[in-house]
Scaffold this active site. Structure first.
Site, short mmCIF file in Angstrom:
data_model
loop_
_atom_site.label_atom_id
_atom_site.label_comp_id
_atom_site.label_asym_id
_atom_site.label_seq_id
_atom_site.Cartn_x
_atom_site.Cartn_y
_atom_site.Cartn_z
CG ASP A 38 36.96 -39.63 4.49
OD1 ASP A 38 36.23 -39.92 3.53
OD2 ASP A 38 37.30 -40.44 5.37
CE LYS A 170 35.06 -32.94 5.08
NZ LYS A 170 35.33 -34.30 5.59
CG ASP A 172 30.58 -26.87 7.56
OD1 ASP A 172 31.58 -27.01 6.82
OD2 ASP A 172 29.78 -27.80 7.80
CB SER A 483 73.67 -76.44 -26.01
OG SER A 483 73.45 -75.23 -25.30
CB SER A 550 65.75 -66.25 -24.60
OG SER A 550 65.45 -67.37 -25.40
#
Length: 647
Positions: A38, A170, A172, A483, A550
């Site tokens: 903002d 800003k 103003d 294995s 893996s």
């Protein structure tokens, strides 16, 4: 009455060719707007588009209607709606994604990126800033310098944006109070100095009212200029600075339309080049002379940074996509290990040791990232830029780590060259861009460690054993039978006189990998080490069998990439989780279900099954003995017996 800065419309009506010629010669400035939420970034860009007459009548009419329905400025035009086009942006009144807009003035063309202010969109902000020459950092005059202001300033400085504008917006809403402006500038100056920002330009503006945007405002008689547009029109662009640097041409394409022409096409990243100039092709280091500079409109006597050209050389030397043609007396460096700053941009965190694609300019290599040395603190108001300990990098995190490539790449430090110092990391499986990086320097060991040429080659080793080397990579859940089957396969191959070696997951963790645990990072490093060992064994001519869970596809592909094509045979021992858990030979599933064993594959850690393995073994339908016979038949029948080794 229109502002005198914008007078090109009349020329368009009188002489379109003259206008186009004038427009073509204008320089281009890329800049971003950033800052906290903002602070008025989108409104400022909308004002610039409006004042530069870049809005068509139907767009203006739609903007007026949208402003009444969705705007935040009452019945007045909400310029932010020109940029915030996403439904979610208008609904929430915020910027979510980077929005690019084009506009031009009499003196220059501009591409502006409106960057989100929220912390969770930091990656979007980095994307927008990566190509910018200048950053407009907005500050709400009512709020002053905020944490996000500091964060974006640090990121802009990190990315190498040399020109910063502090736009106190800003004004103003604070009655154009000079004391408010001076206090904010003083606060920002103290912060900027602390992070190494040497200079910036401060402007008091109102994006909504248009004060000090295109003309000096009578509401701020104490401010003598320049206006924002004046500054944008006169600031030096990076392309101009690149002209003074040594010549660099990353080769994008080898242009070979016929047998008589061979040119090297690309965008000149820095410097200038003329026919007759001595150049060096990197990383090979071969030298030659520029013969021609070819373009669609004819040959050039000189080409400069920012131009896309095709260069021909006087000598027939090897040069391909990814190489860099550079000034012979001032070449860039080449190395394969670096220290780099990473901005992590993916929802999944950095996987230490995992292989990613690293894309730097026209070069693409495989690279791994080590555990970060530290992460950068970009959230602490008192210490933005300080260091934090980190084992990985999460979304929007920034850290410094060592990066290792599979081969040398041509580079320059990011502070010297964005083109040869900035890179991205790409996930090999998903093809998502996961990080943006900035190379800092090469590691000295990368320059001192060289590959030693050996007289006895891997082909000679294999020929002596009368077999073709291979890696039989068994993967599957714990308890799947990897294995057992691998052991039977080795026994059969050994009985047939084949030279083999079996690397088993449990056995390796007793020695080589006993320092590794079972976290995701440790699993990746476990497989990387096994892959390197298996590669060395295939260099010795062996048939290597590996039995590892893996679990990650990326690591299996990493090992496959280490080996010559056809030498990696992925064998998926496909056993359903329920069956593997029923067997539970080692009692591991029971412990994992009880919470006594963390990061166990299949329970609280994922397993990524192979999509296209060379062999799939279903142990619910096939006995280990039959599976072993099928594997041996595949290996010997399809690969090895038909192979004639040569020395």
């Amino acid at each position: 009455m229109s502002d005198p800065v914008y007078v090109t419309d009349a020329l368009i009506a009188e002489d379109i060719d003259a206008y186009l010629a004038t427009h073509q010669r204008k320089t281009m400035l890329r800049f971003i707007t950033c800052g906290s939420v903002d602070d008025g970034k989108s409104t400022l860009i909308g004002r610039l588009l409006y004042d530069s007459k870049m809005i068509f009548e139907d767009q203006l009419s739609a903007l007026e209607n949208d402003s009444k329905k969705q705007g935040t400025q009452g019945q007045e035009i909400d310029f932010a709606l020109l940029v915030d086009g996403l439904a979610a942006e208008r609904e929430q009144g915020i910027t979510i994604d980077v929005a690019y807009r084009f506009f031009n003035t009499e003196k220059r063309k501009f591409i502006v990126a409106d960057c989100p202010g929220h912390e969770q969109y930091t990656r979007n902000m980095v994307t927008g800033a990566s190509t910018a020459d200048l950053a407009v950092i907005l500050v709400d005059a009512r709020k002053g310098v905020l944490v996000q202001t500091r964060r974006h300033s640090y990121l802009c400085h990190l990315i190498g944006i040399r020109h910063l504008v502090l736009a106190v917006n800003k004004m103003d809403l604070v009655d154009y109070d000079q004391q408010v402006f001076d206090r904010i500038v003083a606060d920002y100056a103290a912060f900027a100095q602390s992070i190494g920002i040497e200079q910036f330009t401060a402007l008091p503006i109102s994006g909504f009212k248009g004060d000090n945007i295109t003309a000096l405002s009578d509401k701020t008689p104490w401010f003598k200029g320049p206006t924002l547009v004046d500054h944008l029109e006169t600031v030096e662009v990076d392309a101009a600075a690149d002209l003074a640097k040594p010549f660099r041409l990353p080769v994008q394409w080898v242009n070979r339309p016929n047998l008589d022409f061979r040119g090297f096409a690309g965008l000149i990243a820095a410097g200038s080049v003329k026919p007759g100039d001595q150049v060096r092709v990197l990383p090979s280091g071969k030298t030659s002379t520029v013969e021609r500079i070819v373009t669609l409109d004819g040959d050039l006597d000189e080409a400069v940074a920012g131009q896309s050209v095709t260069v021909t050389l006087a000598d027939e030397i090897d040069c391909s996509r990814g190489d860099v043609i550079a000034a012979a007396d001032a070449p860039p460096q080449a190395a394969d290990q670096f220290e780099a700053t990473l901005v992590w941009m993916d929802d999944d965190p950095l996987h230490v040791g995992r292989a990613y694609w690293l894309k730097l300019g026209t070069q693409t290599v495989s690279a791994t990232v080590q555990q970060p040395k530290y992460a950068v603190n970009v959230n602490d108001p008192a210490g933005i830029g300080s260091h934090l300990a980190a084992k990985t990098l999460e979304l929007n995190a920034i850290g410094v780590a060592e990066v290792t490539c599979d081969r040398a790449i041509v580079f320059e430090p990011y502070t010297d060259s964005r083109a040869l110092g900035g890179f991205i990391l790409i996930d090999k499986i998903t093809n998502r861009t996961v990080a943006a990086g900035m190379l800092k320097f090469s590691l000295r060991r990368a320059q001192n460690v060289h590959w030693q040429a050996l007289d006895v080659s891997r082909e000679a080793h294999a020929a002596l054993k009368n077999q073709r080397p291979a890696v039989l990579w068994f993967t599957g859940l714990s308890g799947s039978g990897k294995s057992t089957i691998a052991n039977l396969v080795e026994k059969k191959l050994h009985a047939m006189g084949r030279h083999t070696f079996l690397l088993d997951g449990d056995n390796v963790r007793h020695g080589l990998n006993k320092d590794l645990g079972f976290t995701e990072a440790d699993r990746i490093e476990n497989i990387r080490r096994i892959g390197e060992v298996a590669k060395l064994m295939t260099d010795a001519g062996l048939i290597v069998l590996t039995a590892f869970i893996s679990p990650f596809a990326a690591e299996r592909e990493m090992v496959r990439a280490m080996l010559p094509k056809g030498e990696f045979i992925e064998i998926f021992v496909d056993t359903p989780l329920a069956e593997a858990e029923r067997r539970d030979v080692k009692g591991l599933y029971r412990k994992a279900r009880a919470g006594e064993l963390k990061n166990f594959t299949g329970i609280d850690s994922p397993y990524e099954a192979p999509e296209q393995p060379e062999l799939r073994i279903d142990t619910t339908r096939e006995s280990p003995e039959l599976a072993a016979e099928r594997i041996v038949d595949y290996v010997l029948g399809n690969r090895i017996e038909t192979w004639m080794p040569t020395i």
